[in-house]
Motif scaffolding. Sequence first.
Motif, PDB file in Angstrom:
ATOM      1  N   LEU B 191      95.164  46.038  -2.238  1.00  0.00           N
ATOM      2  CA  LEU B 191      96.616  46.218  -2.148  1.00  0.00           C
ATOM      3  C   LEU B 191      97.191  45.577  -0.885  1.00  0.00           C
ATOM      4  O   LEU B 191      98.196  44.886  -0.960  1.00  0.00           O
ATOM      5  CB  LEU B 191      96.973  47.707  -2.242  1.00  0.00           C
ATOM      6  N   PRO B 192      96.555  45.759   0.285  1.00  0.00           N
ATOM      7  CA  PRO B 192      97.070  45.017   1.447  1.00  0.00           C
ATOM      8  C   PRO B 192      97.022  43.506   1.197  1.00  0.00           C
ATOM      9  O   PRO B 192      97.910  42.771   1.632  1.00  0.00           O
ATOM     10  CB  PRO B 192      96.119  45.422   2.588  1.00  0.00           C
ATOM     11  N   ILE B 194      97.471  42.008  -1.676  1.00  0.00           N
ATOM     12  CA  ILE B 194      98.613  41.683  -2.541  1.00  0.00           C
ATOM     13  C   ILE B 194      99.881  41.560  -1.701  1.00  0.00           C
ATOM     14  O   ILE B 194     100.689  40.652  -1.886  1.00  0.00           O
ATOM     15  CB  ILE B 194      98.776  42.768  -3.633  1.00  0.00           C
ATOM     16  N   MET B 195     100.033  42.486  -0.741  1.00  0.00           N
ATOM     17  CA  MET B 195     101.224  42.460   0.118  1.00  0.00           C
ATOM     18  C   MET B 195     101.238  41.188   0.974  1.00  0.00           C
ATOM     19  O   MET B 195     102.258  40.529   1.128  1.00  0.00           O
ATOM     20  CB  MET B 195     101.261  43.698   1.022  1.00  0.00           C
ATOM     21  N   LYS B 198     102.240  37.730  -0.601  1.00  0.00           N
ATOM     22  CA  LYS B 198     103.663  37.412  -0.781  1.00  0.00           C
ATOM     23  C   LYS B 198     104.143  36.410   0.264  1.00  0.00           C
ATOM     24  O   LYS B 198     105.067  35.653   0.032  1.00  0.00           O
ATOM     25  CB  LYS B 198     104.509  38.691  -0.648  1.00  0.00           C
TER      26      LYS B 198
END
Lengths: 380, 262
Positions: B191-192, B194-195, B198
């Motif tokens: 998840l980090p 994925i962030m 961006k």
Amino acid sequence: MDFSFTPEQLEIRDLAMKFARNEMMTKAAQFDVLAEMPLDILQQAWSLGLVNTCIPTQFGGNGFSAIDSMIITEALAYGCMGMNTAIMANDLALLPIVIGGSDEQKKRFLTPFTESYKIAAFCLTEPGNGSDAGGLKTSIKEDGDDVVINGNKMWITNAGYADLFVLYGTIDPALKHKGITAVVIEKGTAGIEVGKKEDKMGHRCSDTRAVTFNNVRVPKNNILGGLGKGWSIAMKTLDHSRPMVAASAVGGAQCAYDHCVKYAKERVQFNVPIFNHQAIQFMVAEMAMKIEASRLLVHKAAWLLDNHQSNTQLASYAKAFAADSCMQIATDAVQIYGGYGYSKEYPVEKIMRDAKLIQVYEGTSQIQRLVIAKEIFSRS
Amino acid sequence: MNIFVCVKQVPDTETKIVPTADAMFIETSSIKWIMNPYDEFAVEQALLIQAAHTGSTVTVLRVGSSKDTEALRTAMAMGADEAFLVEAQDNLDSYSIAKALKAAIAKSGKNPDIILTGKQAIDDDCLQVPQILATMLDIPSVSVVVGYEGSASEATVKREVEGGALEVYGVKLPALIACNKGINTPRYASLPGIMKAKKKPLTTLSLADVGVSDADRRVKYSNFQLPPEKPPGKKFDATDSTKQAGLVKEVVGLLRTEAKVI
């Protein structure tokens, strides 16, 4: 009005679902039989950022919105409701710190959870107090710079592995809700006695125990929000955690439903796959409606939180409706599978056992209705 | 090292494939796209090579429609540094794709030390782009690779051949390595990750930017059809013992003339 997820939310969901399918679903039956905490899986979930979604960015968290947490929780419960309980219990225990803790307390207690996989336990229920949480008896007495805790806690998720306990006690039972106080107790503090692991119907891999606190002494700066401030922290915690529990019901229900849709196309009776029979169609259609309605309630309850609006009533709608729907859906899933459904060789009976707990923990389905009615009549 | 990975976006394996009304391609509007599973091995291998060679960069390339950039975003969430998308319709042929990839590599301004791909895409199963691209770049290529060990200038790779035997090759870099299942275990995009993805650069190029036109097509699709439905099997009633000998003769005859398997 916009029902769509952002591209990031879709990616979060894809990752969580991939993890749920590959790592959790494949071992769910095994850990159900073993009744052991799947520590490797939990550790891996933590390393991917799927655990402790409530921790804000300034204390090392990923800064997820409530909606993001719901997306993650639904996916993880799809993989295994029991494993998800072990994960979700961390949030339940850490939320009181996020909601009621000072910045110093948040840094001290939350940040370690972002540095390595740690386990937390929320201690509210007692042997004699479940639904009547306000009548809890565990005592918290001031003693110089410390407080001393005495009492018994029951059905404590993660208790056997907890690095941190967040406990609710009372400074004086006569004060009722106004005496309730939340305090953080670290593992290893003298006087904590953890009981044997409970042998449960479902969520068997999650670790549930009684915990006794005998003259447990912690500094006053472990008290969240001050003496007697615990009740409002507990209520605000439930506004966050009830939609999460509801999201887990949606995940479990979706999993049961997906199994049924597949099975109904494979299983042949009266010379046709059973989805051709209206009896099956009606059950599956009912499942689909209830899952969608539950999910929308969960998302609305979370959306209100993200928009800083009161969500107590919606949180209870979501919790009661999603839990009751999940139970019905899992029961019908066993019905659609027939004799195979009753066998442990097939996945749906486990979901049925797991579903039952969602109607019980974090406020029973009946308590949710009391909350809803109280909200209705206090405003009319 | 300058590490390049070519990825393709393919329909999720559970997709129900339907030809378009004009039968010129498949219906793509409701498809859920995923990164080609073999390309996940390529991305993972790129990240492993990067970790072993400090200062290396991983650039990920894709030729295809821009409706969904799932594969590139996933690769960057796994750890790739930047991405190039050559916008194109999804039914380009292998030659055009290879030509576009070659030009996109040039546009990146970096000379590749290694190019990694999956051994094949699971949608059209062409198994051509890696070899065509390597030929265009005039570098060696090895496909169906299940083992990789290497320095910044050369590598020893193992490839799987029929029967499960392994061939071992020494390859001078730059080279193109097409990965098979077994070479590694692809990591999850955290998840980090994925962030962070961006904020990573994603450059979009057009087919004109990379000098590919319809004239480059070597293959033109003329018709997309679902495979014909399997005819139902034949049943022979062998309960009457007096007719069994005749039945055997009939079945053998049909196996010869109709099924043509003996």
